[in-house]
Write an enzyme that holds these catalytic residues in place. Structure first.
Site, PDB file in Angstrom:
ATOM      1  CD  GLN A 193       1.984   0.094   6.202  1.00 56.18           C
ATOM      2  OE1 GLN A 193       0.959  -0.529   6.446  1.00 56.18           O
ATOM      3  NE2 GLN A 193       2.638  -0.051   5.055  1.00 56.18           N
ATOM      4  NE  ARG A 227       4.839  -9.635   2.049  1.00 56.20           N
ATOM      5  CZ  ARG A 227       5.430 -10.383   2.975  1.00 56.20           C
ATOM      6  NH1 ARG A 227       4.711 -11.049   3.826  1.00 56.20           N
ATOM      7  NH2 ARG A 227       6.735 -10.451   3.043  1.00 56.20           N
ATOM      8  CB  CYS A 228       0.421  -6.030  -3.840  1.00 52.43           C
ATOM      9  SG  CYS A 228      -1.131  -5.180  -4.103  1.00 52.43           S
ATOM     10  CD  GLU A 270       4.633  -4.553  -1.915  1.00 50.07           C
ATOM     11  OE1 GLU A 270       4.316  -3.709  -1.082  1.00 50.07           O
ATOM     12  OE2 GLU A 270       4.686  -4.313  -3.128  1.00 50.07           O
TER      13      GLU A 270
END
Lengths: 794, 289
Positions: free
Chosen positions: A223, A370-371, A740
């Site tokens: 990423q 996802r945060c 998120e």
């Protein structure tokens, strides 16, 4: 008369433009790491430890070497000769690349085999004989802190126990004073179970070291390709200009593809040692048992309340189970990420947080699944605490929130933990959610149903979260500040290529970045191609995670477009034969002030940049921008779930889920809705079925898709989405992060709804996942259920 | 997937298949739907030297009802064939209820009932149905056919009663008498998960009085369990609440569940009782797509 283009028609802001990347994905024409095939390429497979904690007595690789087609068997000892048996983590710890002394978790990398094909590589792995001397495994913080606990990190000089960090924030004394004045003190203890981001595409790399040129090219599932280049330069001591990281199409990241994993490092080392390209593709179990997990946090806290419902203060303690290495992939200056963003949406005058991390014999990681770095745990605790407080006060949960949510005119406001929340319409979002669900009607229906033995429940979760790391003051990786970048080249015919330092993994950058350019320049989005992920092509950026792409790289896209427009204005003045001050802009064209029909399009300006520039002007129409955001962005969300429980079996069904999201200006509403739908699906999974745990021997439960459940379309409820728009005050187009929100704020809505449905039983808490047997047990016994299944009240 | 090296043969007739099995003995495995064998091979939990793929033997792809009402299911009959079969809903309600609850739609498209029985996973759904229906398995080898009652077919977890060289060519459900009712209820954490607990119930009755009862349990023991005492407690009675409650209790008593990540032993036992009661009370389970 205006000749401005219709922004939605050209695919600008607000257009629900079809995702351009989908054309290749749905036709099977994507290009993932496993699609990369290079001449002479070899295949690597990893041998993993079957034990959670054991000393390695010997490794016999002779049988593997003897298999025809095996080209290399790499052990930790061989890696150590290159100073690569260990590597630094993003949390300033070290992590074993290949174990040399001990194995510290089940699934840890012990050796790898490189062979002509992946079948032979696996045969080779099976042929390696490792002799282990088992050591007692530690599988939770309580065991880790026991006085006689074995020392997991005996490799670290000066390490005498299993504590990996201690941290605190807030004002303990002021908080204590507030508690002394409280009418009611509400308490809560919970565990946020270990979960896993589990992207469908696992991790992998193709490392290609060219001994003739000295250049290393690595195709990898990352990423953050630019950070990887810097890390490889620093760790492998290769010159940075001779390293090229290419992140091709990525099949989901969810935070899992931020860290550097041993497999990547081994593939690079194996390519250097064999002189041939080496491909490593992780399998599903490898991904689930060894790569960055999420959560695994124990939270205990209390809230000081006035009888009228006003929150006076909050304090809590977090115990984080870090696994064998402290390798949280997070760039903040804070040890537990942004855990202290908890309670940011409420007007809480005082607060104090303490935290402690422990090493255990479990997979390392603690990634931000996802945060934004522990925000999920923060918001879950916050919203469970808020419900407990409302219950303790005998107050309606919506009313309690109304009393304590920040008011629209209170911004900017400083939280007791130091964050600056800058915008929002919290009461409006809450009310919109309550109206959509029919709150009062449902409460009546619930009371009626209860008389007939039916268990209905309603749960609310409201939260604002800090998205978009960073600003450069508080966020960096390896000292590199958390800015991001964009480079825009407009070709002579007015078509363009945009490159950014972010990296899409499903977010749809190829679609939405073009829409920002379109908004700024009036070039139709279809005329702009977006490219990311190749460090030899794209400008340096910090990558995509923490919902930071739109807040940071997206802002850079705006800023670079404005630089282009500034130059185009000069070209327009030249073409229109007026002074620059007399040139006005409307979408897609410049015109002469007072003579709107006299104008030139952005495309005509582009052509002039290459064919007809004014004297002294540098030719061309391209530029770049680096953007350092002044603050995080603060989206707000209100999620309301209604459920019905079958009291005989504990099975619960979601009746409705209403979501109100305020993520500021929406670039592409369809993409935003996709993000919210995906996030709510993951939130539902967490609350209902998803967890990883370890048995007493340190064997992982949840190391494959039979045990680690991803919800399917069959059981995932439908979601009703609503929106409020409060533009971000500091972002160039007013956008906030959104990727998120739903995964962060969603779980508490489902859990609060189930707890609300069984409120009459006296049960205060059931730890996630709310599997039917746990709900049944709580109803039957009237007692709380703690810890990860199948172990109770651990 | 990267299994160990194996040979692969795709015979076009049962005769060819028997010849291959005779030649390779224990080293050979029969491949039908592949929904259990392929994952084992993928994970290298199983490493057969030879896979004998019977998918090219068309005479095994059938299911039909005989004149006497018994049901015959060939070795290549897929779960999805049964799910969509017009033969099941009327006369075979337990089978009809189970078919859409096996695994997920993808598995059901390829997987077979006979293969599921042969795999003998204690959490398999069909074995409970066969136990409840007093089903049989027809094994065929070079020396002919023999019939093995379902209750004798599974000899241990993942172990069946086939002899080397034999193929399970058919499963048979005997004809029912009187009025038929029954169901299959399954609690799963998610579609496609193995059962936390499952219950197959098959009832034959005349004039409201039970003349035969079958109860099979899934996921609550080292194998599928035939709850014999619960079955017998129903015979000769009408299904009134007391009779149902007694059978539910006896079925729960027959369960041997273990606590695991799907649920506690106590809970699974409770679900067995609840599901037996519901199935006998005519509770209709929601049918998966």
């Amino acid at each position: 008369m205006s000749q401005a283009l219709d922004e939605v028609k050209i695919g600008g802001l607000g257009a629900s433009r079809q995702r351009v990347e989908d054309a290749r994905f749905i036709r099977g024409r994507g290009n993932y790491v496993d699609d990369i095939v290079l001449p002479g390429m070899l295949h690597m497979e990893i041998l993993r430890s079957p034990l959670a904690h054991a000393r390695i007595k010997s490794i016999d690789t002779s049988k593997a070497w003897a298999i025809p087609g095996v080209r290399l068997v790499l052990t930790g000892e061989m890696a150590a000769q290159r100073n690569l048996a260990w590597m630094p983590t993003l949390s300033y710890d070290t992590q074993a690349v290949l174990a040399t002394d001990k194995v510290r978790f089940q699934g840890q990398e012990v050796a790898c085999v490189v062979a002509d094909d992946p079948y032979i590589a696996r045969d080779g792995v099976e042929a390696i004989v490792v002799e282990y001397e088992p050591l007692p495994p530690i599988v939770n913080p309580v065991q880790a802190l026991a006085p006689d606990a074995p020392l997991i990190r005996d490799d670290k000089e000066g390490q005498t126990d299993n504590v990996c960090y201690r941290w605190e924030v807030g004002d303990a004394e002021a908080t204590e004073r507030a508690f002394a004045e409280a009418d009611v003190v509400s308490k809560l203890k919970l565990h946020y179970p270990r979960s896993h981001p589990s992207p469908i595409e696992c991790c992998g790399s193709v490392a290609d070291y060219n001994s003739a040129t000295g250049k290393l090219t690595v195709y990898m599932t990352t990423q953050a390709p630019h950070i990887i280049r810097a890390a490889v330069a620093l760790v492998a001591e290769l010159p940075e200009h001779m390293i090229r990281i290419i992140s091709p199409d990525i099949g989901g990241g969810f935070g899992n593809k931020v860290p550097v994993y041993p497999g990547y490092v081994c593939s690079i080392l194996c390519s250097i040692l064999t002189g041939r390209p080496v491909k490593w593709i992780e399998d599903k179990t490898g991904n689930l048992v060894s790569t960055g997990f999420g959560r695994d946090m124990y939270l205990t806290g209390e809230m000081a309340l006035r009888a009228d419902g006003k929150i006076l203060a909050v304090r809590f303690h977090a115990d984080t189970d870090q696994g064998a290495f402290f390798s949280d992939a997070q760039p903040s200056k804070f040890k537990v990420g942004l855990l202290h963003s908890a309670f940011a949406c409420y007007d809480v005058p005082h607060g104090h947080i303490t935290a402690q991390g422990t090493y255990t014999n479990k997979a390392p990681g603690g990634v931000a699944y996802r945060c934004s770095f522990r925000v999920t745990e923060a918001m879950f605790f916050q919203e469970r605490m808020v419900q407990a407080a409302a219950d303790d006060l005998g107050m309606d949960q919506a009313e309690f929130r109304r009393i304590n949510l920040r008011e629209d005119d209170s911004f900017p406001a400083r939280t007791p933990f130091g964050f600056l929340v800058d915008s929002g319409q919290y009461a409006k979002c809450l009310q919109m959610g309550l109206d959509a669900i029919g709150y009062e009607d449902f409460k009546r229906e619930q009371a009626e149903a209860r008389k007939r033995g039916r268990y209905l429940g309603i749960g609310i979760s409201t939260m604002t979260e800090p998205l978009g790391a960073g600003n450069s003051r508080e966020y960096d990786i390896l000292g590199i500040k958390m800015f991001d970048s964009a480079e825009l080249r407009v070709h002579p015919t007015g078509k363009a290529i945009l490159r950014t330092g972010a990296k899409t993994q499903g977010q749809g950058h190829e679609t939405t970045w073009a829409q920002i350019v379109s908004h700024e320049l009036g070039i139709p989005a279809d005329d702009i191609v977006v490219e990311e992920g190749d460090t030899d092509h794209a400008p340096f950026g910090m990558g995509t995670y923490a919902s930071r792409s739109t807040p940071v790289a997206g802002a850079a896209v705006s800023m670079v477009s404005r630089k282009i427009r500034a130059k185009a204005r000069k070209l327009a003045a030249h073409l229109l034969e007026v002074s620059e001050e007399d040139v006005e802009w409307e979408l897609g064209r410049f015109y002469v002030r007072g003579a709107q029909s006299r104008g030139v399009t952005i495309q005509e300006c582009a052509m002039a940049a290459y064919t007809n520039m004014p004297d002294g002007m540098e030719p061309g129409l391209e530029n770049n921008a680096y953007y350092d955001p002044p603050n995080l962005t603060w989206p707000f969300a209100c999620y309301i779930a209604t459920v019905e429980i079958d009291p005989e079996t504990g099975v619960w069904d979601v009746l409705r889920l209403v979501a109100v999201d305020d993520c500021g200006v929406r670039i592409n509403p369809m993409v935003v809705e996709g993000q919210i739908t995906g996030g709510l699906t993951e939130a539902y999974a967490m609350s209902n079925m998803q967890f990883q745990t370890y048995d007493a021997e340190g064997n992982i439960v949840g190391g494959n898709y039979m045990d680690y459940l991803l919800p399917t379309a069959w059981e995932t409820p439908g979601f009703e989405l609503h929106e409020v728009v409060t533009p971000c005050p500091h972002h160039p187009i007013g956008a906030k992060g959104v990727g998120e929100c739903a995964a962060v704020g969603g779980p508490a809505a489902f859990v609060n709804a189930v707890m609300n449905a069984i409120g009459h039983t006296g049960v205060r808490n059931i730890d996630m996942p709310l599997l039917p047997d746990r709900v049944w047990d709580a109803i039957r016994t009237g007692k709380d259920i703690s810890g990860a299944p199948p172990f109770r009240n651990a | 997937m990267y299994p160990s090296r194996f040979r692969y043969e795709a015979p076009r007739s049962l005769g060819e298949a028997f010849a291959l099995l005779a030649e390779h003995g224990d080293e050979a495995k029969v491949l039908a739907g592949g929904q259990s064998l392929i994952p084992l091979v993928k994970l290298r939990f199983a490493a057969p030297a030879m896979l004998v793929d019977i998918n090219g033997i068309p005479e095994l792809a059938y299911h039909r009802e005989d004149a006497d009402g018994s049901l015959r299911i060939g070795a290549l009959c897929r779960h999805a064939d049964l799910e969509r079969s017009p033969l099941l809903p009327g006369n075979h309600p337990t089978m009809a209820a189970a078919a859409p609850l096996v695994a997920d739609p993808i598995v059901r498209t390829r997987g077979t009932l006979v293969g599921s029985l042969c795999h003998a996973d204690p959490q398999g759904d069909w074995a409970s149905v066969m136990l409840a229906l007093n089903g049989e398995i027809i094994a065929q080898g070079p020396n002919g056919r023999r019939t093995i009652p379902a209750v004798d077919f599974v000899v241990g977890p993942f172990q069946n009663a086939l002899h080397p060289g034999e193929i399970a060519v058919e499963a048979r459900v005997p004809a029912a008498r009187g009025t038929v009712s029954g169901s299959y209820l399954k609690l799963e954490r998610r579609v496609g998960d193995f059962a936390t607990a499952g219950v197959a119930v098959a009832i034959e009755s005349v004039g409201g009085q039970v003349i035969r009862a079958g109860i099979g349990l899934t996921g609550v023991g080292a194998g599928n369990i035939k709850a014999v005492e619960a079955e017998q407690s129903l015979v000769g009675y009408t299904l009134d609440p007391d009779v149902i409650a007694r059978a539910a209790e006896l079925a729960a008593g027959a369960a041997r569940p273990k606590t695991d990540h799907r649920g506690s032993a106590e809970y699974k036992r409770h679900v067995v009782a609840t599901f037996v009661r519901r199935a006998l009370s005519g509770y209709r389970a929601p049918v998966a797509a």
